[in-house]
Design an enzyme around this catalytic site. Structure first.
Site, PDB file in Angstrom:
ATOM      1  N   GLY A 232       0.822  -1.202   0.000  1.00 30.83           N
ATOM      2  CA  GLY A 232       0.000   0.000   0.000  1.00 30.83           C
ATOM      3  C   GLY A 232       0.855   1.250   0.000  1.00 30.83           C
ATOM      4  O   GLY A 232       2.051   1.206  -0.274  1.00 30.83           O
ATOM      5  N   ASN A 233       0.247   2.377   0.310  1.00 30.70           N
ATOM      6  CA  ASN A 233       0.973   3.635   0.381  1.00 30.70           C
ATOM      7  C   ASN A 233       0.397   4.503   1.494  1.00 30.70           C
ATOM      8  O   ASN A 233      -0.524   4.095   2.195  1.00 30.70           O
ATOM      9  CB  ASN A 233       0.941   4.359  -0.976  1.00 30.70           C
ATOM     10  N   ARG A 234       0.926   5.696   1.639  1.00 30.44           N
ATOM     11  CA  ARG A 234       0.597   6.539   2.786  1.00 30.44           C
ATOM     12  C   ARG A 234      -0.652   7.405   2.588  1.00 30.44           C
ATOM     13  O   ARG A 234      -1.013   8.188   3.455  1.00 30.44           O
ATOM     14  CB  ARG A 234       1.777   7.472   3.102  1.00 30.44           C
ATOM     15  N   SER A 235      -1.313   7.322   1.455  1.00 29.87           N
ATOM     16  CA  SER A 235      -2.427   8.225   1.180  1.00 29.87           C
ATOM     17  C   SER A 235      -3.552   8.066   2.203  1.00 29.87           C
ATOM     18  O   SER A 235      -3.990   6.953   2.497  1.00 29.87           O
ATOM     19  CB  SER A 235      -2.984   7.977  -0.223  1.00 29.87           C
ATOM     20  N   ALA A 297      -4.424   7.520  -4.842  1.00 33.44           N
ATOM     21  CA  ALA A 297      -3.021   7.110  -4.982  1.00 33.44           C
ATOM     22  C   ALA A 297      -3.023   5.625  -5.346  1.00 33.44           C
ATOM     23  O   ALA A 297      -3.001   4.762  -4.468  1.00 33.44           O
ATOM     24  CB  ALA A 297      -2.255   7.362  -3.688  1.00 33.44           C
TER      25      ALA A 297
END
Length: 435
Positions: A232-235, A297
């Site tokens: 995943g990512n930080r969004s 994102a």
């Protein structure tokens, strides 16, 4: 700020008590104006005790103060919750037979109406025509929620929760304050140039997306490795949610495709998790859209294989019981480029307007803006919103700093540091010029 809270005669009038408390606790000066029918559900002493002000339904009380004109003229916001079918009809046709309908005619501030009624009444062509008329005039009509109604009935027509209506009111008040500040600066500049206030005061944002269908994606995607782990990512999805809320406030019919939990009044929410799910949902919602905003994102890669059981950290091997301490290898494949696919599927048509986001970090090959301009050229979307990201930058924050680029133009719009709500309005200001 000065808020007039109108209450029409529906069973949901009891919810307006909570909305009144939220507005009062936020420091707003709230005057309650119920209809005579509303007082059948919640009595005048309740409204007076909660607001700290006397309550009246007619134009004859304190007539020397001309309340039927003064209240509307002096308000920063008028909100009616609940707004019954009868109230909507009177507002649409300009009737003024009590204090509340007089206030609606004299108000020159943002007006929010929150309908609540049985499903059959909400769906009736007369009610829908009245809602269309009011929306075209710039009134923010908050679509009712679906759920339990009076008795055993369920369906569309339920008054949204007070917290959701409060959020709508705060957005309208913030937008109104920003517009006044902008007009004041513009008027001063106009005076310096010999222009008049009328040269700069035309129009406003309320209602400028009326009749438009908007799709907004928000949040980061999660690409599962096994039942426990994902890439995943930080969004946080905050900017996408703010864009959806701003579009709804400006009159659009909004579909929000998001991995971030959301319950926005007047917004149809589709929940997704992976990039492939997001693509399917966006493509389905885009069929009749006027604008698509890809603020999500989206993960660039996903595991090529999903393991149906949890991958163990170590495994016993051999007769001596020694453990295999090596880490597993994960092969990645590319996710689809949803923004590029939307541009390609649109072809030479001018609709929908497509807005992309570029979350960039500068490096030895170029600055954040350099990478943003290259992405705009590569993707072919109409508008690209560029922002610098990283640890403690943008992701999860309540404010943002962006540069808005337009295809075919060397000009750019710098916004921020500003709240994500303010950034959203700046983006929609650019988009509306393309519609």
């Amino acid at each position: 700020m000065r808020v007039v809270l109108g209450v029409a005669g529906g069973i949901a009038a009891y919810k307006a008590c909570s909305l009144l408390r939220l507005l009062s606790e936020a420091g707003h000066d709230v005057t309650v104006v119920p209809t005579a029918a509303a007082l059948k559900f919640v009595g005048a002493p309740t409204w007076a005790a909660l607001s700290g002000k006397p309550v009246s339904t007619d134009v004859w009380t304190d007539v020397h103060e001309v309340p039927h004109v003064r209240l509307g003229q002096g308000a920063d916001l008028v909100v009616v919750a609940p707004a019954t079918a009868d109230l909507l009809a009177k507002a649409a046709t300009g009737q003024a037979d009590d204090l509340l309908t007089n206030v609606l005619l004299t108000a020159r501030c943002p007006v929010v109406l929150a309908p609540a009624m049985h499903t059959e009444m909400w769906d009736h062509p007369a009610t829908q025509a009245n809602v269309s008329t009011l929306t075209e005039r710039g009134v923010h009509v908050v679509p009712p929620a679906s759920g339990r109604l009076t008795g055993k009935d369920t369906g569309p027509g339920r008054l949204p929760e007070p917290e959701d209506l409060y959020a709508v009111c705060e957005r309208e008040l913030a937008r109104s304050a920003a517009a006044r500040t902008s007009t004041a600066f513009a008027s001063a500049d106009a005076a310096a140039r010999g222009a008049t206030t009328a040269d700069v005061a035309g129009g406003g944002r309320r209602g400028d997306l009326t009749g438009r269908r908007v799709v907004v994606s928000a949040g980061g995607t999660r690409e599962p490795i096994d039942p426990v782990r994902f890439l995943g990512n930080r969004s946080s999805g905050k900017q996408g949610l703010a864009l959806a809320a701003a579009a709804a406030a400006r009159g659009a019919q909004v579909t929000l495709v998001t991995s971030t939990p959301a319950d926005l009044a007047g917004v149809d929410v589709v929940t997704i998790e992976t990039a492939l799910q997001l693509r399917d949902a966006v493509v389905a919602a885009t069929a009749e859209a006027d604008v698509v905003v890809m603020a999500a994102a989206v993960a660039d890669f996903r595991p090529s294989t999903y393991v149906g059981t949890k991958i163990k950290k170590s495994h016993d091997t051999g007769a001596d019981g020694s453990a295999d301490e090596s880490a597993p290898s994960i092969t990645l494949v590319r996710n689809p480029d949803i923004l590029a696919e939307l541009v390609t599927s649109r072809g030479a048509a001018s609709s929908p307007v497509i807005v992309g986001f570029a979350a960039e970090t500068g490096d030895e090959s170029g600055s954040v803006l350099d990478h943003g301009r290259a992405k705009l050229e590569r993707k072919g979307c109409d508008v690209l919103v560029v922002n610098e990201v990283g640890e403690h930058k943008t992701f999860g924050a309540d404010d943002n700093t962006v540069t808005i680029l337009r295809r075919g133009s060397d000009e750019s719009t710098e916004v921020g540091p500003a709240s994500k709500a303010a950034v959203s309005d700046a983006v929609w200001d650019v988009v509306t010029t393309l519609l």
